[in-house]
Design a protein around this motif. Sequence first.
Motif, PDB file in Angstrom:
ATOM      1  N   GLY A  15       0.775  -1.228   0.000  1.00 15.85           N
ATOM      2  CA  GLY A  15       0.000   0.000   0.000  1.00 15.85           C
ATOM      3  C   GLY A  15       0.806   1.277   0.000  1.00 15.85           C
ATOM      4  N   VAL A  16       2.104   1.199  -0.345  1.00 20.30           N
ATOM      5  CA  VAL A  16       2.970   2.378  -0.380  1.00 20.30           C
ATOM      6  C   VAL A  16       3.749   2.368  -1.684  1.00 20.30           C
ATOM      7  N   PRO A  17       4.318   3.514  -2.097  1.00 20.13           N
ATOM      8  CA  PRO A  17       5.131   3.521  -3.316  1.00 20.13           C
ATOM      9  C   PRO A  17       6.330   2.581  -3.198  1.00 20.13           C
ATOM     10  N   VAL A  18       6.759   2.085  -4.355  1.00 22.34           N
ATOM     11  CA  VAL A  18       7.877   1.142  -4.424  1.00 22.34           C
ATOM     12  C   VAL A  18       9.006   1.764  -5.246  1.00 22.34           C
ATOM     13  N   MET A  19      10.214   1.666  -4.716  1.00 18.96           N
ATOM     14  CA  MET A  19      11.394   2.105  -5.443  1.00 18.96           C
ATOM     15  C   MET A  19      12.231   0.894  -5.829  1.00 18.96           C
ATOM     16  N   LEU A  20      12.765   0.900  -7.039  1.00 24.39           N
ATOM     17  CA  LEU A  20      13.651  -0.162  -7.519  1.00 24.39           C
ATOM     18  C   LEU A  20      15.034   0.417  -7.758  1.00 24.39           C
ATOM     19  N   GLY A  21      16.041  -0.143  -7.097  1.00 19.10           N
ATOM     20  CA  GLY A  21      17.422   0.274  -7.297  1.00 19.10           C
ATOM     21  C   GLY A  21      18.243  -0.887  -7.837  1.00 19.10           C
ATOM     22  N   ALA A  22      18.284  -1.026  -9.158  1.00 21.33           N
ATOM     23  CA  ALA A  22      19.028  -2.127  -9.771  1.00 21.33           C
ATOM     24  C   ALA A  22      20.105  -1.636 -10.729  1.00 21.33           C
ATOM     25  N   SER A  23      20.287  -0.332 -10.796  1.00 17.65           N
ATOM     26  CA  SER A  23      21.217   0.263 -11.745  1.00 17.65           C
ATOM     27  C   SER A  23      22.649  -0.232 -11.536  1.00 17.65           C
ATOM     28  N   ARG A  24      23.257  -0.725 -12.625  1.00 23.93           N
ATOM     29  CA  ARG A  24      24.662  -1.166 -12.669  1.00 23.93           C
ATOM     30  C   ARG A  24      24.983  -2.279 -11.669  1.00 23.93           C
ATOM     31  N   LYS A  25      23.973  -2.957 -11.156  1.00 22.53           N
ATOM     32  CA  LYS A  25      24.211  -3.967 -10.129  1.00 22.53           C
ATOM     33  C   LYS A  25      24.941  -5.185 -10.701  1.00 22.53           C
ATOM     34  N   ARG A  26      25.522  -5.939  -9.778  1.00 18.33           N
ATOM     35  CA  ARG A  26      26.329  -7.109 -10.114  1.00 18.33           C
ATOM     36  C   ARG A  26      25.552  -8.113 -10.961  1.00 18.33           C
ATOM     37  N   MET A  27      24.248  -8.211 -10.760  1.00 19.04           N
ATOM     38  CA  MET A  27      23.456  -9.178 -11.516  1.00 19.04           C
ATOM     39  C   MET A  27      23.517  -8.921 -13.017  1.00 19.04           C
ATOM     40  N   ILE A  28      23.691  -7.661 -13.402  1.00 14.24           N
ATOM     41  CA  ILE A  28      23.781  -7.354 -14.835  1.00 14.24           C
ATOM     42  C   ILE A  28      25.050  -7.959 -15.412  1.00 14.24           C
ATOM     43  N   GLY A  29      26.157  -7.805 -14.691  1.00 17.66           N
ATOM     44  CA  GLY A  29      27.396  -8.435 -15.138  1.00 17.66           C
ATOM     45  C   GLY A  29      27.275  -9.940 -15.197  1.00 17.66           C
ATOM     46  N   ALA A  30      26.605 -10.518 -14.184  1.00 16.22           N
ATOM     47  CA  ALA A  30      26.459 -11.979 -14.149  1.00 16.22           C
ATOM     48  C   ALA A  30      25.670 -12.504 -15.322  1.00 16.22           C
ATOM     49  N   LEU A  31      24.777 -11.694 -15.874  1.00 14.04           N
ATOM     50  CA  LEU A  31      23.937 -12.124 -16.996  1.00 14.04           C
ATOM     51  C   LEU A  31      24.490 -11.701 -18.350  1.00 14.04           C
ATOM     52  N   SER A  32      25.635 -11.007 -18.353  1.00 14.13           N
ATOM     53  CA  SER A  32      26.148 -10.473 -19.622  1.00 14.13           C
ATOM     54  C   SER A  32      27.663 -10.609 -19.708  1.00 14.13           C
ATOM     55  N   ASN A  33      28.123 -11.835 -19.554  1.00 13.61           N
ATOM     56  CA  ASN A  33      29.552 -12.139 -19.749  1.00 13.61           C
ATOM     57  C   ASN A  33      30.462 -11.299 -18.870  1.00 13.61           C
ATOM     58  N   GLU A  34      30.026 -11.095 -17.621  1.00 12.07           N
ATOM     59  CA  GLU A  34      30.816 -10.336 -16.641  1.00 12.07           C
ATOM     60  C   GLU A  34      31.156  -8.932 -17.121  1.00 12.07           C
ATOM     61  N   ALA A  35      30.197  -8.277 -17.731  1.00  8.11           N
ATOM     62  CA  ALA A  35      30.402  -6.884 -18.145  1.00  8.11           C
ATOM     63  C   ALA A  35      30.804  -6.048 -16.943  1.00  8.11           C
ATOM     64  N   PRO A  36      31.837  -5.216 -17.069  1.00  5.63           N
ATOM     65  CA  PRO A  36      32.246  -4.371 -15.939  1.00  5.63           C
ATOM     66  C   PRO A  36      31.197  -3.304 -15.659  1.00  5.63           C
ATOM     67  N   VAL A  37      31.334  -2.668 -14.510  1.00  3.79           N
ATOM     68  CA  VAL A  37      30.346  -1.681 -14.063  1.00  3.79           C
ATOM     69  C   VAL A  37      30.121  -0.593 -15.102  1.00  3.79           C
ATOM     70  N   THR A  38      31.172  -0.169 -15.770  1.00  4.68           N
ATOM     71  CA  THR A  38      31.051   0.918 -16.740  1.00  4.68           C
ATOM     72  C   THR A  38      30.341   0.505 -18.024  1.00  4.68           C
ATOM     73  N   GLU A  39      30.058  -0.786 -18.184  1.00  9.38           N
ATOM     74  CA  GLU A  39      29.415  -1.273 -19.413  1.00  9.38           C
ATOM     75  C   GLU A  39      28.089  -1.969 -19.115  1.00  9.38           C
ATOM     76  N   ARG A  40      27.328  -1.410 -18.178  1.00  8.29           N
ATOM     77  CA  ARG A  40      26.061  -2.021 -17.784  1.00  8.29           C
ATOM     78  C   ARG A  40      24.857  -1.123 -18.050  1.00  8.29           C
ATOM     79  N   LEU A  41      25.005  -0.191 -18.975  1.00  7.33           N
ATOM     80  CA  LEU A  41      23.919   0.732 -19.271  1.00  7.33           C
ATOM     81  C   LEU A  41      22.698  -0.006 -19.823  1.00  7.33           C
ATOM     82  N   GLY A  42      22.919  -0.872 -20.809  1.00  6.78           N
ATOM     83  CA  GLY A  42      21.790  -1.577 -21.420  1.00  6.78           C
ATOM     84  C   GLY A  42      21.016  -2.397 -20.414  1.00  6.78           C
ATOM     85  N   GLY A  43      21.742  -3.123 -19.567  1.00  2.00           N
ATOM     86  CA  GLY A  43      21.078  -3.924 -18.549  1.00  2.00           C
ATOM     87  C   GLY A  43      20.355  -3.079 -17.529  1.00  2.00           C
TER      88      GLY A  43
END
Length: 350
Positions: free
Chosen positions: A281-309
Amino acid sequence: MTLHLRPTQFVDTPVTHPDGAVARLAGGMLWFAAYEVIRGKARETIPVADIASLGDAALAIHARIVAPRPPLVLGERTLRFDQPLVAGIVNVTPDSFSDGGTHADDPEAAASAGVAMAAQGAALIDVGGESTRPGAPLVWEGDEAKRVAPVVERLARAGTLVSVDTRKSAVMEAALAAGAGIVNDVSALLWDDRSAAIVAAAGCPVILMHTPDPKKGPHGGEGYGDVLTEVYDWLEARIEGAVAAGIDRARIIVDPGIGFGKSLADNLALINGLALFHGLGVPVMLGASRKRMIGALSNEAPVTERLGGSVALALKGVEAGVQIVRVHDVPETVQALKVWRGLRDRALVG
């Protein structure tokens, strides 16, 4: 057995459906036709129109899910939750996982970056002075306040709405005095025993983030049986705790804490099940920007290369009705949400 409801079967428009066959999600831009009903390990799907058949507890959750989220009036600024918002991240730390050192010891540059994000479409700038990456050292509250307060003051003076990302009451006090309007606490007010009283006295909104064992830091925990419902139940308890401490429920936002004490499988389950959290019953915030999971799903892309994810996860969030996405890459995310908004507007008129 505890009942959970996850909105599902989203539709483009309510116009082509009979009355009562679809419901509007949290007063926003999404409509859904069914619920996934979760009772322990048992799951079934029922039409929205049949929700009364589940009894009073289900009707109460349904009422919270469909209720519009009231806007937050913060001085001359108002945050409305009938469409998704972007919060831009400004770190003033030497060791942040994503941009460590970029703005360290330079409050003018940090504030300029925040003002630029606001000009690019961010509704809120989230300023943090302590890294929450795994293994990061604890920062003394005096040092953290010295990092944060000058940046907050400059941003507030420029007319930018600011949240302070901290788990320490002294830093909250310093940032609020400098002009911050919102407290964003990764420990959901559990790290520091004074925090709840500080927020209650200030009357400011607070973002309560899930982490399994806040007293041990943001990356503790021992795993989950069902991560989705366990995180939901934990956040529900923290909302009630905050309300008991004198914080207005209408000024609480929750964050499921992607990446904090959670495995890749846990994070994926949470993101796929995000719509469940509207039952709080309250607003929800999602903070997933540049997170490790993006690298794990994209050939270990470094933090600077996680824009698409990062943009993909932000869009996944708004497709589940999340009201705020917290991101590093503001212009790209804002552009993606503008396109999403255009598609939604066209779909709603048939």
